[in-house]
Enzyme design. Structure first.
Site, PDB file in Angstrom:
ATOM      1  N   ASN A   1     -20.903   8.029  79.558  1.00 20.64           N
ATOM      2  CA  ASN A   1     -21.353   7.967  78.203  1.00 20.64           C
ATOM      3  C   ASN A   1     -20.913   8.198  77.190  1.00 20.64           C
ATOM      4  OD1 ASN A   1     -25.075   6.337  77.433  1.00 20.64           O
ATOM      5  ND2 ASN A   1     -22.987   5.413  78.366  1.00 20.64           N
TER       6      ASN A   1
ATOM      7  N   HIS B   1     -18.133   1.182  88.441  1.00 26.20           N
ATOM      8  CA  HIS B   1     -17.373   1.979  86.521  1.00 26.20           C
ATOM      9  C   HIS B   1     -16.284   2.521  87.064  1.00 26.20           C
ATOM     10  CE1 HIS B   1     -21.264   1.310  85.880  1.00 26.20           C
ATOM     11  NE2 HIS B   1     -21.184   1.265  84.519  1.00 26.20           N
TER      12      HIS B   1
ATOM     13  N   GLU C   1     -24.193  -6.014  75.591  1.00 28.32           N
ATOM     14  CA  GLU C   1     -23.816  -5.268  74.809  1.00 28.32           C
ATOM     15  C   GLU C   1     -22.590  -6.570  73.524  1.00 28.32           C
ATOM     16  OE1 GLU C   1     -21.520  -2.785  78.371  1.00 28.32           O
ATOM     17  OE2 GLU C   1     -23.585  -1.826  78.886  1.00 28.32           O
TER      18      GLU C   1
ATOM     19  N   ARG D   1      11.965   6.441  44.831  1.00 31.33           N
ATOM     20  CA  ARG D   1      11.302   7.085  43.902  1.00 31.33           C
ATOM     21  C   ARG D   1      10.109   6.543  43.900  1.00 31.33           C
ATOM     22  NH1 ARG D   1      10.208   2.729  39.297  1.00 31.33           N
ATOM     23  NH2 ARG D   1      12.476   1.398  40.446  1.00 31.33           N
TER      24      ARG D   1
ATOM     25  N   TYR E   1     -34.148   5.792  80.613  1.00 32.41           N
ATOM     26  CA  TYR E   1     -33.053   4.488  81.517  1.00 32.41           C
ATOM     27  C   TYR E   1     -32.357   6.063  81.544  1.00 32.41           C
ATOM     28  CZ  TYR E   1     -28.793   2.491  80.032  1.00 32.41           C
ATOM     29  OH  TYR E   1     -27.114   1.572  81.077  1.00 32.41           O
TER      30      TYR E   1
ATOM     31  N   TYR F   1      12.344   1.809  44.888  1.00 29.19           N
ATOM     32  CA  TYR F   1      10.532   2.163  45.436  1.00 29.19           C
ATOM     33  C   TYR F   1      11.510   3.279  46.592  1.00 29.19           C
ATOM     34  CZ  TYR F   1       8.292  -1.038  42.537  1.00 29.19           C
ATOM     35  OH  TYR F   1       8.752  -1.590  41.668  1.00 29.19           O
TER      36      TYR F   1
END
Length: 514
Positions: A194, A82, A414, A282, A52, A279
């Site tokens: 990749n 790409h 995918e 604290r 591949y 709060y």
């Protein structure tokens, strides 16, 4: 020039590379592994076995065999096709970190890339040839394909790159820098695109900013405690050791140091009519400490990922095999980014509540309304508090998880993706928002401390107030505040106020080893 040992690169070193945009080179062991894996790919390319990405198509087209004479065209076409990113260019420091992370991954010796291709990537960093990389287009699986393709295109002399302040074609940028494009060999295009380096670079930048913000929140909270004359009893060490969370213990210890010699604190230690503070005063060690503990977990994941081989297929030298796998899937990065986002949102949330307390005369223990001198005629910090609320709300929205938002792509080959890229990209915006919130809190707290005069705050906090007032004058009457708020955010973001305390804040890398 920093020498990197892939598999053992520390977060401290990666932060230096990101902040200072340093060039790097791989060590001799990495070079030996690169040579060995390149030889294995070369052998596969000349053989009859289908491998591949070497002599097959990509993704759903993996079953199509490619003739030996077309392997170079295959890799070139892969990169060009790409290069499909869109949106604004990625910040340069993150692009350079991405390139460094790619070098580290290739240096593991499992990608089959040639030494000369690695040499070019190192030289681009050294000569500051920075590819133009559109920010949008990756779903964080099969690698950050589009962003990394834009990087690889410049290495072939295609695409665009920044060099000496100009945006040029990739070929022109390389030529001006005295560099020569490469013709990609078998699998090299796939090895370059990749991987999770785009997502991981963004996540690391978010992590480093979040840790600085967490430390700054210990400073800002301590200033707010003094400004509001709140109690320091909740910082007593045994309270926190009884619970045992390291982030909480470290946060309380830091705040005790910051407030140690405050005259303001001593002035109301006895006969204070208040029993407990809200709060936001604290519980700061509990909230900020929990956020910092979560950042430690994210840091452990990202350090592993930064040192990982995230290519496909992988050259397994110990078995003399080339095997397809799924290390490109960025789920660990996506989870880490979601954790960082939660920490950024929560640190800002409790900081904003302290800002609201300081401007509220019913809660701030005799401070003037909105910290204004001559209130009514002056509005003081009224709308600065509103701005902090807007920033807090935006960060809460941005903190929604991205890792759960999978969608199938590439004809269902995918079919589960991580969404790590935009999960990590949002962290930059969130960190900027948080720096602004903390800047507003420190500005408000410094005003509150000023109103407590002649009582003095602690030595570290006085140093911070002095540094703040070098750039931001005390608010004695209403004025155009936007530049002051931006200045405060810059002081926070650059770490200058932390430096002025002259104390040691919790160290991320040390807490990762606890």
């Amino acid at each position: 020039m920093l020498t990197l040992s892939p598999g053992n690169v520390s977060l401290k070193l990666l932060e230096r590379i990101w902040r200072e945009e340093l060039p790097v080179t791989l060590d001799a062991d990495a070079r030996m592994r690169i040579d060995a894996s390149a030889a294995r790919i070369d052998a596969a390319a000349s053989g009859n076995e289908a491998v591949y990405g070497v002599n097959t198509g990509f993704g759903k087209l993996a079953s199509i065999r490619i003739a030996a004479e077309d392997t170079a065209t295959l890799q070139r076409n892969l990169i060009l096709s790409h290069c499909s990113g869109v949106g604004p260019d990625t910040p340069r420091a993150i692009k350079r970190l991405m390139m460094v992370l790619k070098l580290i991954s290739l240096g593991r010796g499992a990608s089959g890339i040639r030494p000369e291709t690695v040499d070019l990537l190192e030289a681009m960093l050294a000569k500051v040839v920075t590819p133009v990389i559109p920010a949008q287009g990756s779903v964080g699986a099969s690698g950050d394909l589009a962003p990394l393709a834009h990087m690889a295109a410049v290495m072939m002399g295609e695409g665009e790159a920044e060099f000496q302040g100009e945006i040029l074609s990739g070929g022109a940028a390389l030529e001006k820098a005295g560099l020569t494009p490469v013709t990609l060999g078998p699998k090299e295009g796939l090895a370059l695109i990749n991987g999770t380096q785009f997502s991981t670079a963004h996540a690391l930048a978010g992590l480093f900013s979040a840790w600085q913000a967490g430390c700054t929140s210990l400073l800002s909270a301590s200033m707010s405690i003094d400004a509001a004359m709140a109690s320091t009893a909740p910082l007593i060490e045994e309270i926190h050791t009884l619970r045992g969370h390291p982030g909480q213990i470290g946060a309380a210890a830091t705040m005790r140091t910051l407030l140690h010699d405050s005259e303001i604190r001593e002035a109301h230690r006895a006969d204070d009519p208040r029993v407990q503070d809200p709060y936001c005063m604290r519980c700061q060690p509990q909230v900020a400490g929990a956020a910092m503990d979560m950042l430690v977990h994210a840091a452990i994941t990202l350090r592993r990922e930064a040192n990982a081989a995230t290519d496909n297929p992988l050259v397994l030298l110990s078995e003399d095999r080339i095997v397809s796998g799924g290390n490109f899937h960025a789920e660990p990065v996506a989870f880490a980014a979601d954790m960082i986002a939660l920490a950024l949102a929560e640190i800002g949330s409790i900081s904003q509540r302290r800002i609201a307390l300081l401007v509220d005369p019913t809660l701030s223990f005799d401070l003037p309304p909105f910290l204004a001198e001559d209130p009514g005629l002056n509005s003081g910090m009224m709308i600065a508090e509103v701005t902090s609320a807007a920033l807090m709300s935006e960060n809460k929205h941005l903190a929604n998880p991205c890792s759960t938002d999978s969608t199938p792509t590439s004809a269902n080959q995918e079919d589960h993706v991580s969404m790590a890229a935009h999960g990590a990209r949002r962290l930059g915006t969130m960190a900027e928002n948080l720096f602004r919130i903390l800047g507003i809190e420190i500005f408000c707290a410094a005003e509150g401390i000023r109103f407590r005069s002649p009582l003095k705050t602690s030595s570290p906090l006085a140093n911070v107030c002095d540094r703040l007032h070098e750039d931001i004058a005390p608010l004695t009457k209403d004025r155009f505040l936007a530049p002051d708020l931006e200045t405060a955010a810059q002081l926070v973001g650059h770490g200058e106020l932390l430096d002025k305390t002259d104390i040691d804040f919790p160290c991320l890398e040390e807490m990762m080893h606890d």
